[in-house]
Design a protein around this motif. Structure first.
Motif, PDB file in Angstrom:
ATOM      1  N   HIS A  33       0.827  -1.202   0.000  1.00 13.40           N
ATOM      2  CA  HIS A  33       0.000   0.000   0.000  1.00 13.40           C
ATOM      3  C   HIS A  33       0.862   1.252   0.000  1.00 13.40           C
ATOM      4  CE1 HIS A  33      -3.221   2.780   1.132  1.00 13.40           C
ATOM      5  NE2 HIS A  33      -2.432   3.211   2.077  1.00 13.40           N
ATOM      6  N   TYR A  34       1.856   1.289   0.881  1.00 12.10           N
ATOM      7  CA  TYR A  34       2.691   2.491   0.956  1.00 12.10           C
ATOM      8  C   TYR A  34       3.597   2.633  -0.262  1.00 12.10           C
ATOM      9  CZ  TYR A  34       1.150   3.070   5.770  1.00 12.10           C
ATOM     10  OH  TYR A  34       0.402   3.249   6.882  1.00 12.10           O
ATOM     11  N   LYS A  35       4.092   1.525  -0.714  1.00 12.91           N
ATOM     12  CA  LYS A  35       4.951   1.592  -1.907  1.00 12.91           C
ATOM     13  C   LYS A  35       4.150   2.056  -3.113  1.00 12.91           C
ATOM     14  CE  LYS A  35       8.748  -1.501  -0.789  1.00 12.91           C
ATOM     15  NZ  LYS A  35      10.023  -1.404  -1.446  1.00 12.91           N
ATOM     16  N   THR A  36       2.901   1.650  -3.179  1.00 16.03           N
ATOM     17  CA  THR A  36       2.032   2.104  -4.266  1.00 16.03           C
ATOM     18  C   THR A  36       1.815   3.612  -4.172  1.00 16.03           C
ATOM     19  OG1 THR A  36       0.901  -0.019  -4.117  1.00 16.03           O
ATOM     20  CG2 THR A  36      -0.157   1.667  -5.454  1.00 16.03           C
ATOM     21  N   LEU A  37       1.595   4.106  -2.958  1.00 20.64           N
ATOM     22  CA  LEU A  37       1.448   5.556  -2.768  1.00 20.64           C
ATOM     23  C   LEU A  37       2.687   6.279  -3.281  1.00 20.64           C
ATOM     24  CD1 LEU A  37      -0.043   6.066   0.824  1.00 20.64           C
ATOM     25  CD2 LEU A  37      -1.127   6.499  -1.361  1.00 20.64           C
ATOM     26  N   TYR A  61       7.147   7.594  -9.917  1.00 19.82           N
ATOM     27  CA  TYR A  61       7.101   6.286 -10.538  1.00 19.82           C
ATOM     28  C   TYR A  61       8.489   5.783 -10.929  1.00 19.82           C
ATOM     29  CZ  TYR A  61       5.618   2.559 -13.653  1.00 19.82           C
ATOM     30  OH  TYR A  61       5.440   1.346 -14.247  1.00 19.82           O
ATOM     31  N   SER A  62       8.750   4.516 -10.674  1.00 18.86           N
ATOM     32  CA  SER A  62       9.963   3.887 -11.202  1.00 18.86           C
ATOM     33  C   SER A  62       9.641   2.425 -11.461  1.00 18.86           C
ATOM     34  CB  SER A  62      11.128   4.016 -10.227  1.00 18.86           C
ATOM     35  OG  SER A  62      11.177   2.897  -9.354  1.00 18.86           O
ATOM     36  N   LEU A  63      10.181   1.921 -12.548  1.00 23.16           N
ATOM     37  CA  LEU A  63       9.878   0.542 -12.954  1.00 23.16           C
ATOM     38  C   LEU A  63      10.359  -0.444 -11.894  1.00 23.16           C
ATOM     39  CD1 LEU A  63       8.479  -0.523 -15.479  1.00 23.16           C
ATOM     40  CD2 LEU A  63      10.728  -1.110 -16.395  1.00 23.16           C
ATOM     41  N   LYS A  64      11.509  -0.130 -11.349  1.00 21.96           N
ATOM     42  CA  LYS A  64      12.107  -1.032 -10.363  1.00 21.96           C
ATOM     43  C   LYS A  64      11.173  -1.165  -9.153  1.00 21.96           C
ATOM     44  CE  LYS A  64      16.124  -1.176  -7.249  1.00 21.96           C
ATOM     45  NZ  LYS A  64      15.559  -0.440  -6.089  1.00 21.96           N
ATOM     46  N   ASP A  65      10.710  -0.009  -8.682  1.00 22.28           N
ATOM     47  CA  ASP A  65       9.819  -0.034  -7.520  1.00 22.28           C
ATOM     48  C   ASP A  65       8.521  -0.761  -7.844  1.00 22.28           C
ATOM     49  OD1 ASP A  65      10.656   3.259  -6.160  1.00 22.28           O
ATOM     50  OD2 ASP A  65      11.561   1.280  -5.909  1.00 22.28           O
ATOM     51  N   ARG A  66       8.040  -0.538  -9.071  1.00 18.44           N
ATOM     52  CA  ARG A  66       6.788  -1.177  -9.443  1.00 18.44           C
ATOM     53  C   ARG A  66       6.944  -2.684  -9.443  1.00 18.44           C
ATOM     54  NH1 ARG A  66       4.347  -1.980 -15.277  1.00 18.44           N
ATOM     55  NH2 ARG A  66       5.887  -3.657 -15.056  1.00 18.44           N
ATOM     56  N   ASP A  67       8.035  -3.147 -10.020  1.00 16.52           N
ATOM     57  CA  ASP A  67       8.254  -4.595 -10.094  1.00 16.52           C
ATOM     58  C   ASP A  67       8.428  -5.201  -8.707  1.00 16.52           C
ATOM     59  OD1 ASP A  67      10.127  -4.577 -13.237  1.00 16.52           O
ATOM     60  OD2 ASP A  67       7.972  -4.536 -12.771  1.00 16.52           O
ATOM     61  N   GLU A  68       9.049  -4.444  -7.809  1.00 12.37           N
ATOM     62  CA  GLU A  68       9.188  -4.906  -6.420  1.00 12.37           C
ATOM     63  C   GLU A  68       7.818  -5.161  -5.820  1.00 12.37           C
ATOM     64  OE1 GLU A  68      12.808  -2.477  -4.685  1.00 12.37           O
ATOM     65  OE2 GLU A  68      11.266  -2.808  -3.145  1.00 12.37           O
ATOM     66  N   CYS A  69       6.888  -4.226  -6.058  1.00 11.41           N
ATOM     67  CA  CYS A  69       5.542  -4.366  -5.515  1.00 11.41           C
ATOM     68  C   CYS A  69       4.852  -5.582  -6.083  1.00 11.41           C
ATOM     69  CB  CYS A  69       4.696  -3.128  -5.855  1.00 11.41           C
ATOM     70  SG  CYS A  69       5.024  -1.753  -4.762  1.00 11.41           S
ATOM     71  N   ILE A  70       5.051  -5.811  -7.382  1.00 12.72           N
ATOM     72  CA  ILE A  70       4.397  -6.966  -7.997  1.00 12.72           C
ATOM     73  C   ILE A  70       4.944  -8.250  -7.377  1.00 12.72           C
ATOM     74  CG2 ILE A  70       4.111  -8.242 -10.167  1.00 12.72           C
ATOM     75  CD1 ILE A  70       3.827  -5.584 -11.571  1.00 12.72           C
ATOM     76  N   LEU A 127       0.362  -2.928 -12.789  1.00 14.17           N
ATOM     77  CA  LEU A 127       0.808  -3.089 -14.165  1.00 14.17           C
ATOM     78  C   LEU A 127       0.256  -1.983 -15.067  1.00 14.17           C
ATOM     79  CD1 LEU A 127       0.500  -6.959 -14.497  1.00 14.17           C
ATOM     80  CD2 LEU A 127       2.582  -5.616 -14.852  1.00 14.17           C
ATOM     81  N   SER A 128      -0.946  -1.540 -14.734  1.00 11.73           N
ATOM     82  CA  SER A 128      -1.574  -0.554 -15.608  1.00 11.73           C
ATOM     83  C   SER A 128      -1.178   0.873 -15.242  1.00 11.73           C
ATOM     84  CB  SER A 128      -3.097  -0.695 -15.518  1.00 11.73           C
ATOM     85  OG  SER A 128      -3.527  -0.185 -14.280  1.00 11.73           O
ATOM     86  N   MET A 129      -0.247   1.001 -14.277  1.00 15.17           N
ATOM     87  CA  MET A 129       0.144   2.352 -13.869  1.00 15.17           C
ATOM     88  C   MET A 129       0.841   3.078 -15.011  1.00 15.17           C
ATOM     89  SD  MET A 129       1.468   2.530 -10.006  1.00 15.17           S
ATOM     90  CE  MET A 129       0.500   3.550  -8.942  1.00 15.17           C
ATOM     91  N   PRO A 130       0.461   4.340 -15.182  1.00 13.82           N
ATOM     92  CA  PRO A 130       1.036   5.097 -16.299  1.00 13.82           C
ATOM     93  C   PRO A 130       2.507   5.411 -16.043  1.00 13.82           C
ATOM     94  CG  PRO A 130      -0.291   6.523 -14.913  1.00 13.82           C
ATOM     95  CD  PRO A 130      -0.441   5.157 -14.367  1.00 13.82           C
ATOM     96  N   ASN A 131       3.266   5.417 -17.081  1.00 14.69           N
ATOM     97  CA  ASN A 131       4.664   5.833 -16.986  1.00 14.69           C
ATOM     98  C   ASN A 131       4.711   7.346 -17.068  1.00 14.69           C
ATOM     99  OD1 ASN A 131       5.480   3.258 -16.924  1.00 14.69           O
ATOM    100  ND2 ASN A 131       6.677   3.318 -18.793  1.00 14.69           N
ATOM    101  N   ASN A 132       5.181   8.001 -16.010  1.00 12.76           N
ATOM    102  CA  ASN A 132       5.207   9.449 -16.059  1.00 12.76           C
ATOM    103  C   ASN A 132       6.566   9.945 -16.510  1.00 12.76           C
ATOM    104  OD1 ASN A 132       2.640   9.744 -15.375  1.00 12.76           O
ATOM    105  ND2 ASN A 132       2.994  10.103 -13.215  1.00 12.76           N
TER     106      ASN A 132
END
Lengths: 499, 312
Positions: free
Chosen positions: B263-267, B273-282, B307-312
Motif C-alpha cells: 500500500h505504501y509503496k504504491t502511494l 514512478y519507477s519501474l524497479k519499484d513497481r516490479d518490487e511491488c508486484i 501493471l496498468s500504472m502510467p509511466n510518467n
C-alpha cells in the motif's frame, strides 16, 4: 468441654489452618493447638515486639539484631515471617475464595518488579511482564521488544508440543532462551529471575517455562501484576482467617500452652492420640493427628531426636525503613518527578549482579509500605532472602551475606531496625523414622522458601491432608461419598465476632 | 436476566396491545407505566422508547413543575442505566439518554444549583465508568464525544489526548481509542496549526505507533492509525522513512505486514514512478498470493493495477 475430637492439629501454620477450616466445614470436630500465643506458626505476622521475642528464641550464632528497643508505634507493624506473593490464578487463591475466607482479608497487587543493575544511573531496571509493560518501556530497543514479546506469546501458549521445546525439556533455561529466541543477556536475566522466579539459569526449561506460564496467566486477572499481597502481613493473616473459619464451624482453639505429653495414635481406632496441655485440666484425645515438625519435636514423646546439627537452608533479613528504597517510580523519566513512591515492589539481584554480594545465588528483596497496612504511614518493611550454599556455618552468616544487599537498596540512616537470621531444615529422618508409628499421624510438610510458590504449595498440601483424613474416616466409617474440599460458601453463615 | 426479543410472547403482546391506544393519543401515567414494564422486559424495542418520549413531552411534562420534570428525567436516566448495565450496546438506550440530558429543565429561581451543568458533568463520569468496564465499546466512545461537545463540560484537548494515551497504554489493541486520538488531532489541526508543529506532533505519533508495531505487529488497530498518520503520502521523505521502518521489521519478522508495505509503496509510486519499484511491488503481491491463497483475487487485482500504472 468436649474432650474427644476427630482430628487434633498441632501448629497454626497456613497449611494446618486451611486443613482445619476444611475439616471443620466438612463436619469433623477439630482441636487446634499452637505452642505460641499467636496464629500462623512459621507464617505468622508479628508486631515488632513479638518479632524480637521470636528472634531471641532462635540459636544466635549466625544471627544479628540491630537493637531490642521498640520503635514508636511498634504495635502498628505486622511483620511477616513468610511474606508471600500470591499468584492471582492458583490453588491458594481458589482456596481463599472457595472457603469464603476472602471475606476476612484484603489484598493489593504488587506494584512493580525490578532487577538490580549497577550499570544504570538509578541502579534498577523495571522488568516488563506483559504486552502493556513492553509497549511502555523506554529502555528497551525496538528489536528487543519484538523478541521479548515473541517469547512471551510463546510462553503463554500450549508449548508442550511445540517444536521449540522438542528435545529441550531438560536444557538449561538460560541457554534455551538464547538459542531458541535469540534474547540478549538483559532480557534473559529478567525472564529467568524476575518473571519465572528461578533459582538459577541452569534450571530445566520445561519446569521453568511452565511456572512462567502460570504467572503470565495470573497477570491481568486483577491488574497488571500476577501477584497479590495480603494486608496485615499476608500469610499470617490468612492463617488466622482460616482458623476463624474453623472456629465458626465448631473448631476448638488452644494457644500458648506447653505440651506436657503427647501420645500419638496407634493404627487401631481403639488407641487414639492423647495430649496433655499445661493449664488445661482434661486430657484431649483424637483419632487422627496432623502436626508439623516443630510441635512433634517439642512434645516429649519419649523417643530420641536426631542429634545431627540442623542445616541452615536460607538466610533472611527484615528491616524497618523510614523511607522507600530508591527504585524509579514510573516507567518514563518525565513522570518520575510527579509520582509518589511505589508502595509494594520486589527487587531481584541475579547471581553476581552486586559486586560486593554473592556470585552464585539469587537474592530477592520485597518492600511493603502502608498500603498493605503492615506499617505506619511513611515507614516501610523490607524483606530479603536467599538460599544458602552448603558451606560451613561460619561462612554463612546471614548478616555477612545480606548486609551488602541492604546497603545497595537504602542508605544506612534509612534503617531504623534490622534483624538477620537463618532458617534451618531439620533433618527429616529424625521425625519420620522415630516418631511416626502409624498412618494416623500426618506430617505437615515444610513450605518451600520461594515467595511465589509458598502459598500454592501450602494450599495443595492442605488439600492432600484433607483428602487423607477423609480417606481414613471413610475406611473407618465405610462411607463412600466424595466430599468436596470446599462446599459452596453459605451466604447466611454468621461470623462469631468474639473469636 | 434474559431479554425477551419475541414480539409474540404473551407478556409483550398484551402490553403492546394496550399501548396501541396510542392511536388515540393516550398520554397518561398509566401508559407511561406500561412502557416502563415493556422496556424492562425488552429494552431494545425502540418503538416503545419513542412512544415513551411522546407520552412524557405531550402528556406529562406540560402538567408538571420544573422540579417534577427534573425528577422524571432523573428517573428515566436511571431506567436507561439499568438497561445499559444489561447491555451497553443498544443504540436506542443511548439515544434515550441523550434525549434525557437535552430535556433537563432550567432550575427555577429558588434553586441556585445549575441542574443542566450538574447532569452533564455527571455524565462524563458515567461514560468513564462504562469505558473502564469495556474500553472497546464504540457506543460508549460515540457517547463520550457527544458529552464532550456540550458547552457545560470543560475538557481540554490535552486532557482528552491523555485519556486516550491511558487507554492505549493499558491495551493498545483498541481501535476506538486510537480513533478518538485521530479525532482530537483532526479538530485541533482544523483550528490552525503551522507546519513545524504539525510535523513535530506527527513524528511523536509515529514514534508511539512504532513502539506498538514492534511490540505486536499483528494488531489491526495500530496499522489503521498508522495509515491515517501517513495519509495520502504527499510527504515523500516521510513515506520513505516509514517504508524503511516496515522493511526493517520485515527483516526480523519475515512475511509480515506485506499488504501494508505494498500500500505504501504504491502511494510512493503515484508520486514518483519507477519501474524497479513497481516490479518490487508486484513481487510482493505474488508472495502474498502464496501466503494467503484465500485472498488470491485481491492480490491479483493489486498486481493488475500496478501493471496498468502510467509511466510518467
Amino acid at each position: 468441654m468436649e474432650t474427644h475430637f476427630d482430628v487434633l492439629i498441632l501448629g497454626t501454620g497456613l497449611t494446618q489452618s486451611i486443613t482445619a477450616a476444611a475439616l471443620s466445614k466438612a463436619g469433623h470436630t477439630v482441636a487446634h493447638i499452637d505452642l505460641e500465643n499467636y496464629y500462623g506458626g512459621d507464617q505468622a505476622s508479628l508486631t515488632q515486639e513479638e518479632l524480637i521475642d521470636w528472634y531471641k528464641k532462635r540459636p544466635s550464632q549466625n544471627n544479628f539484631i540491630s537493637s531490642a528497643e521498640l520503635l514508636p508505634f511498634s504495635r502498628s507493624y505486622s511483620i511477616s515471617l513468610a511474606p508471600a506473593l500470591i499468584p492471582s490464578v492458583g490453588p491458594l487463591i481458589d482456596t481463599i475464595v472457595g472457603s469464603g475466607v476472602s471475606r476476612y482479608g484484603r489484598f493489593k497487587l504488587l506494584d512493580a518488579s525490578f532487577v538490580y543493575d549497577s550499570s544504570q544511573t538509578l541502579a534498577f531496571r523495571r522488568v516488563p511482564g506483559s504486552k502493556e509493560d513492553i509497549f511502555r518501556a523506554r529502555d528497551i530497543s525496538l528489536i528487543d521488544k519484538r523478541k521479548l514479546m515473541r517469547f512471551l506469546q510463546f510462553a503463554l501458549s500450549n508449548f508442550e508440543n511445540k517444536q521449540e521445546i522438542g528435545e529441550n525439556e531438560g536444557t538449561a533455561f538460560d541457554t534455551f532462551l538464547k538459542d531458541k529466541f535469540d534474547l540478549d543477556t538483559i532480557s534473559r536475566e529478567g525472564i529467568v529471575y524476575a518473571l519465572a522466579h528461578c533459582q538459577s539459569g541452569t534450571e530445566p526449561t520445561l519446569s521453568s517455562i511452565t511456572r512462567l506460564r502460570d504467572y503470565l496467566r495470573s497477570a491481568g486477572k486483577y491488574g497488571n501484576s500476577p501477584f497479590l499481597i495480603g494486608h496485615y502481613g499476608g500469610l499470617g493473616e490468612l492463617a488466622q482467617g482460616f482458623c476463624r473459619a474453623c472456629a465458626v464451624n465448631g473448631g476448638v482453639y488452644i494457644l500458648g500452652h506447653k505440651i506436657l505429653s503427647l501420645k500419638l495414635p496407634d493404627e487401631s481406632r481403639s488407641s487414639p492420640a492423647a495430649i496433655e496441655l499445661e493449664g488445661v485440666p482434661d486430657t484431649l484425645t483424637a483419632d487422627i493427628v496432623i502436626a508439623d515438625q516443630r510441635h512433634l519435636l517439642h512434645a516429649d514423646t519419649g523417643r530420641p531426636i536426631s542429634s545431627e546439627e540442623p542445616v541452615p537452608q536460607c538466610a533472611y533479613a527484615i528491616a524497618i525503613l523510614n523511607r522507600p528504597i530508591g527504585v524509579p517510580v514510573s516507567i518514563s523519566p518525565e513522570e518520575e518527578t510527579k509520582g509518589h513512591p511505589l508502595d509494594t515492589c520486589i527487587v531481584t539481584f541475579s547471581p553476581g549482579s552486586l559486586p560486593t554480594g554473592a556470585s552464585a545465588v539469587v537474592v530477592r528483596a520485597l518492600q511493603v509500605g502502608e498500603d498493605t497496612l503492615s506499617c505506619p504511614s511513611g515507614k516501610y518493611i523490607l524483606y530479603l532472602w536467599t538460599k544458602l550454599l552448603p558451606l560451613p556455618s561460619s561462612m554463612n552468616s546471614s548478616k555477612g551475606l545480606l548486609q551488602p544487599y541492604l546497603d545497595a537498596l537504602v542508605q544506612p540512616d534509612a534503617v531504623e531496625f534490622s534483624c538477620f537470621y537463618t532458617i534451618d531444615d531439620v533433618v527429616d529422618g529424625s521425625i519420620s523414622g522415630n516418631l511416626l508409628t502409624s498412618s494416623r499421624t500426618l506430617l505437615v510438610p515444610q513450605l518451600p522458601p520461594s515467595w511465589t510458590e509458598m502459598g500454592d504449595v501450602s494450599a495443595r498440601s492442605a488439600e492432600s491432608l484433607f483428602r487423607e483424613v477423609m480417606r481414613l474416616k471413610a475406611l473407618a466409617d465405610e462411607d463412600e461419598d466424595e466430599v468436596p474440599f470446599w462446599p459452596p460458601v453459605d451466604r447466611t453463615e454468621e461470623d462469631d465476632d468474639e473469636f | 436476566m434474559s431479554v425477551n426479543y419475541n414480539k409474540n410472547s404473551p407478556s409483550i403482546k398484551t402490553r403492546y396491545a394496550k399501548l396501541h391506544q396510542k392511536e388515540n393519543k393516550n398520554y397518561t401515567p398509566e401508559t407511561l407505566s406500561l412502557t416502563s414494564q415493556l422496556l424492562s422486559i425488552n429494552p431494545e424495542f425502540y418503538t416503545i422508547w419513542n412512544y415513551r418520549r411522546q407520552i412524557l413531552t405531550e402528556g406529562i411534562f406540560p402538567l408538571k413543575s420544573a422540579t417534577e420534570v427534573n425528577d422524571l428525567i432523573t428517573a428515566d436516566l436511571n431506567l436507561t442505566m439499568s438497561a445499559l448495565r444489561q447491555n451497553p450496546k443498544v443504540y436506542w438506550v443511548w439515544n434515550h439518554r441523550r434525549w434525557c440530558l437535552e430535556h433537563v429543565p432550567e432550575n427555577p429561581g429558588e434553586d441556585q444549583s445549575n441542574w443542566r451543568k450538574m447532569s452533564w458533568v455527571k455524565e462524563l463520569r458515567v461514560i468513564e465508568s462504562f469505558l473502564d468496564a469495556d474500553p472497546r465499546n464504540f457506543h460508549a466512545w460515540n457517547y463520550r464525544r457527544y458529552v464532550l461537545q456540550s458547552p457545560y463540560v470543560d475538557h481540554t484537548w490535552e486532557q482528552e489526548l491523555n485519556y486516550t494515551t491511558r487507554k492505549i497504554e493499558s491495551n493498545f489493541s483498541n481501535f476506538s481509542a486510537w480513533h478518538q486520538r485521530s479525532k482530537v488531532y483532526t479538530s485541533l489541526w482544523e483550528r490552525g496549526i503551522n507546519d513545524e508543529e504539525l510535523k513535530s506532533i506527527k513524528n511523536q505519533e509515529f514514534n508511539l505507533i512504532k513502539q506498538a508495531i514492534y511490540t505486536d505487529p499483528g494488531d489491526q488497530s495500530i496499522w489503521l492509525y498508522h495509515r491515517w498518520l501517513v495519509g495520502e503520502g504527499k510527504d515523500e521523505e516521510l513515506l520513505r522513512r516509514e517504508i524503511e521502518m516496515i522493511e526493517e521489521l520485515l527483516s526480523i519478522e519475515p512475511d509480515r505486514c506485506l499488504d501494508t508495505l505494498i500500500h505504501y509503496k504504491t502511494l510512493l509510486l503515484r508520486h514518483r514512478y519507477s519501474l524497479k519499484d513497481r516490479d518490487e511491488c508486484i513481487t510482493l503481491s505474488s508472495r502474498l498470493r502464496q501466503l494467503d491463497p484465500f485472498r488470491d483475487g485481491r492480490y491479483q487485482d493489486i498486481a493488475n493495477e500496478l501493471l496498468s500504472m502510467p509511466n510518467n
